[in-house]
Design an enzyme around this catalytic site. Structure first.
Site, short mmCIF file in Angstrom:
data_model
loop_
_atom_site.label_atom_id
_atom_site.label_comp_id
_atom_site.label_asym_id
_atom_site.label_seq_id
_atom_site.Cartn_x
_atom_site.Cartn_y
_atom_site.Cartn_z
N ASP A 126 0.85 -1.19 0.00
CA ASP A 126 0.00 0.00 0.00
C ASP A 126 0.88 1.24 0.00
O ASP A 126 1.90 1.29 0.70
CB ASP A 126 -0.90 0.00 1.23
CG ASP A 126 -2.01 1.03 1.11
OD1 ASP A 126 -2.58 1.15 0.02
OD2 ASP A 126 -2.33 1.69 2.11
N HIS B 24 -3.99 14.11 0.43
CA HIS B 24 -4.13 13.31 1.64
C HIS B 24 -2.88 13.45 2.52
O HIS B 24 -2.99 13.69 3.74
CB HIS B 24 -4.35 11.85 1.28
CG HIS B 24 -4.30 10.91 2.45
ND1 HIS B 24 -5.27 10.86 3.42
CD2 HIS B 24 -3.36 9.98 2.81
CE1 HIS B 24 -4.96 9.95 4.32
NE2 HIS B 24 -3.81 9.40 3.98
N GLU C 263 -9.99 4.16 3.87
CA GLU C 263 -9.20 4.94 2.93
C GLU C 263 -9.67 4.59 1.52
O GLU C 263 -9.64 3.42 1.13
CB GLU C 263 -7.70 4.68 3.09
CG GLU C 263 -7.15 5.23 4.41
CD GLU C 263 -5.65 5.21 4.50
OE1 GLU C 263 -5.11 5.87 5.40
OE2 GLU C 263 -5.00 4.53 3.67
N GLU D 133 -9.20 4.14 -2.10
CA GLU D 133 -8.04 3.91 -2.96
C GLU D 133 -8.45 3.16 -4.22
O GLU D 133 -9.55 2.61 -4.32
CB GLU D 133 -6.98 3.09 -2.21
CG GLU D 133 -6.51 3.71 -0.90
CD GLU D 133 -5.29 3.03 -0.33
OE1 GLU D 133 -4.56 2.37 -1.09
OE2 GLU D 133 -5.08 3.15 0.89
N ASP E 294 -8.69 0.56 2.28
CA ASP E 294 -7.66 0.21 3.26
C ASP E 294 -8.20 0.56 4.65
O ASP E 294 -8.01 1.68 5.13
CB ASP E 294 -6.38 0.98 2.94
CG ASP E 294 -5.29 0.76 3.96
OD1 ASP E 294 -5.29 -0.30 4.61
OD2 ASP E 294 -4.43 1.65 4.12
N ARG F 183 -6.92 4.03 13.43
CA ARG F 183 -6.08 5.21 13.60
C ARG F 183 -5.45 5.30 14.99
O ARG F 183 -4.32 5.79 15.13
CB ARG F 183 -6.92 6.47 13.34
CG ARG F 183 -7.50 6.56 11.93
CD ARG F 183 -6.43 6.59 10.88
NE ARG F 183 -7.01 6.82 9.55
CZ ARG F 183 -6.33 6.76 8.42
NH1 ARG F 183 -5.05 6.46 8.44
NH2 ARG F 183 -6.93 6.99 7.27
N GLN G 154 -2.67 2.85 15.11
CA GLN G 154 -1.61 3.38 14.24
C GLN G 154 -0.81 4.48 14.93
O GLN G 154 0.42 4.54 14.82
CB GLN G 154 -2.23 3.91 12.95
CG GLN G 154 -1.25 4.41 11.92
CD GLN G 154 -1.94 4.86 10.64
OE1 GLN G 154 -3.16 4.79 10.50
NE2 GLN G 154 -1.16 5.33 9.68
N LYS H 74 -3.11 -1.65 10.08
CA LYS H 74 -3.51 -1.86 8.69
C LYS H 74 -3.74 -3.33 8.36
O LYS H 74 -3.94 -3.67 7.20
CB LYS H 74 -2.42 -1.30 7.77
CG LYS H 74 -2.14 0.17 7.94
CD LYS H 74 -3.22 1.02 7.30
CE LYS H 74 -2.79 2.47 7.19
NZ LYS H 74 -3.72 3.26 6.37
N THR I 204 -8.43 -5.45 4.07
CA THR I 204 -8.41 -4.57 2.91
C THR I 204 -9.46 -5.10 1.95
O THR I 204 -9.37 -6.24 1.50
CB THR I 204 -7.04 -4.56 2.23
OG1 THR I 204 -6.05 -4.10 3.16
CG2 THR I 204 -7.04 -3.67 1.01
N GLU J 101 -9.52 12.71 7.63
CA GLU J 101 -9.49 14.04 7.02
C GLU J 101 -10.85 14.73 7.09
O GLU J 101 -10.94 15.92 7.38
CB GLU J 101 -9.06 13.92 5.56
CG GLU J 101 -7.66 13.39 5.33
CD GLU J 101 -7.46 13.02 3.88
OE1 GLU J 101 -7.09 13.91 3.09
OE2 GLU J 101 -7.70 11.85 3.52
#
Length: 418
Positions: free
Chosen positions: A125, A132, A198, A200, A230, A234, A237, A250, A254, A360
């Site tokens: 990834d 972003h 996420e 993607e 993904d 958070r 992370q 992560k 996925t 975000e």
């Protein structure tokens, strides 16, 4: 290129995601039967195993569609990919002589269960969307230090877990992990409280390589594309990522869309990467338009309630193309395999409503979203269904991917208290 007409009537609907111009590849089953390869055409799926056995599609001496994945075709290379597409287009075009032979091999898509369309060899990834990266960096380091010093020179990435890649429609369990928030004196063991998505696009390697390859060779080696979510924990992370980057945050899941949209189908929608702020080293420089004009969106639906569109953006917002990501990946001599999956990184635009993650959209939880139901979200709640959608818009047709959907289920009881 205008809409190509098919004898499959539903494929001629200008709003249908699977016209003759598309012909995406997937794997399906009926009533619990063995999964097999299929090609979407309008509201139907062409059974490729049956078509091959009937002699209507034959690309060599050995069968390619007697397995429940598209990897065998990938390994045949671009000439065979093009030959199959040409053959399918001829068979399914309006006025095709083989219509009567093919009609019994079509399955109604509404009756089919979709499976993983290919066997994922490895999964990497990337963090290759500038908007972003700037947004996330601004949250944690301020706008003056938002981008790391290397960001404008190489596509940053990490190696993920191929074992946790799942097909759209698979539920996702909220993970446990070690957390340490700003008010915690010590780390603690708890379910993730800041679960995120996420938005993607995933590129699928079709042709293997062993050693460095050019950007053009990398582009030639890409078989097709899928939507990719993904899922990201958070809070896990935030505690674990320094100094080596994402790991357990992560690894939960996925999700990918069930249909592989081929590079050939997307060819009319090629577009250039953005103007470079810093000239790339020669081995990573653009050699033509390597991105695609694909409209993307994300919806969120609380349990049992209507969905709200929370973001709209476009794949052309990427700073690095999939070909540049693949070329960079191979620079160390790292072998790349058929079935390798490369996530683009979160695709965000320049305005708030185009941000491709809840991190975000809610600005780290400080600005919650209000859904059409009246509920607020900073991150994902149990029971929420997140759906990624994507389509390239042509002249009287669209090239769709099929939805990439996942519903978040509550965390398990503490797995270490038995």
């Amino acid at each position: 290129m205008p809409l190509l007409k098919s004898w499959v009537a539903s494929a001629n609907d200008a709003a249908h995601p699977f016209p003759l111009n598309n012909l995406p590849y997937g794997v399906f089953s009926i009533d619990g039967d063995d999964p097999r390869c299929g090609v979407a055409i309008g509201d139907m799926i062409l059974d490729m195993r049956a078509a091959e056995e009937a002699g209507l599609v034959r690309l060599g001496d050995a069968p390619l569609f007697d397995v429940p994945y598209w990897n065998d075709l990938m390994e045949e290379g671009p000439a065979v990919w093009a030959a199959l597409r040409n053959r399918l287009t001829a068979l399914l075009s309006q006025g095709a002589a083989e219509q009567e032979k093919l009609e019994p091999l079509l399955i109604a898509a509404e009756d089919a269960e979709l499976h993983m369309p290919f066997a994922v060899s490895e999964y990497t990834d990337f963090y290759a969307g500038k908007n972003h990266a700037f947004n996330v960096g601004t949250m944690f380091r301020g706008p003056e230090n938002a981008l790391p010093p290397n960001w404008l020179h190489i596509p940053i990435g990490y190696n993920g877990r191929a074992s946790s890649v799942v097909v759209s429609g698979t539920d996702v369990r909220r993970p446990w992990g070690q957390l340490k928030g700003p008010n915690d004196d010590q780390p603690r063991w708890a379910p993730c409280a800041r679960f995120d998505i996420e938005l993607e696009v995933g590129a699928i390697v079709g042709t293997p390589s062993d050693g460095p390859i050019t950007v053009q060779e990398a582009d030639d080696n890409i078989f097709g594309y899928v939507l990719l979510n993904d899922w990201s924990a958070r809070d896990i992370q935030a505690w674990e990522y320094q100094p080596l980057g994402p790991f357990q945050a992560k690894a939960t899941a996925t999700s990918i869309s069930p249909w592989i949209v081929t590079k050939l189908a997307l060819a009319p929608f090629r577009c250039a990467t953005p103007e470079r702020e810093v000239e790339l080293l020669e081995h990573l420089r653009d050699c033509g338009p390597m991105l695609y004009d694909i409209d993307l969106e994300v919806t969120m639906a609380p349990d049992g309630k209507d969905a709200t569109t929370i973001a709209r953006t476009n794949y052309k917002e990427m700073y690095y193309s999939a070909a540049q990501q693949l070329a960079h990946h191979a620079t160390s001599g790292c072998p790349m395999n058929a079935g390798d999956l490369l996530g683009s990184g979160t695709i965000s635009g320049s305005v708030k409503e185009s941000r491709g993650s809840l991190l975000e959209l809610s600005w780290g939880g400080k600005e919650p979203l209000t859904l059409a139901t009246g509920e607020e979200r900073s991150f994902i709640a149990d029971g929420d269904t997140l759906t990624l959608k994507g389509a390239a818009k042509g002249d009287g047709y669209i090239i769709g991917f099929g939805d990439c959907t996942g519903t978040v289920r509550p965390a398990l009881d503490d797995p270490f208290k038995r």
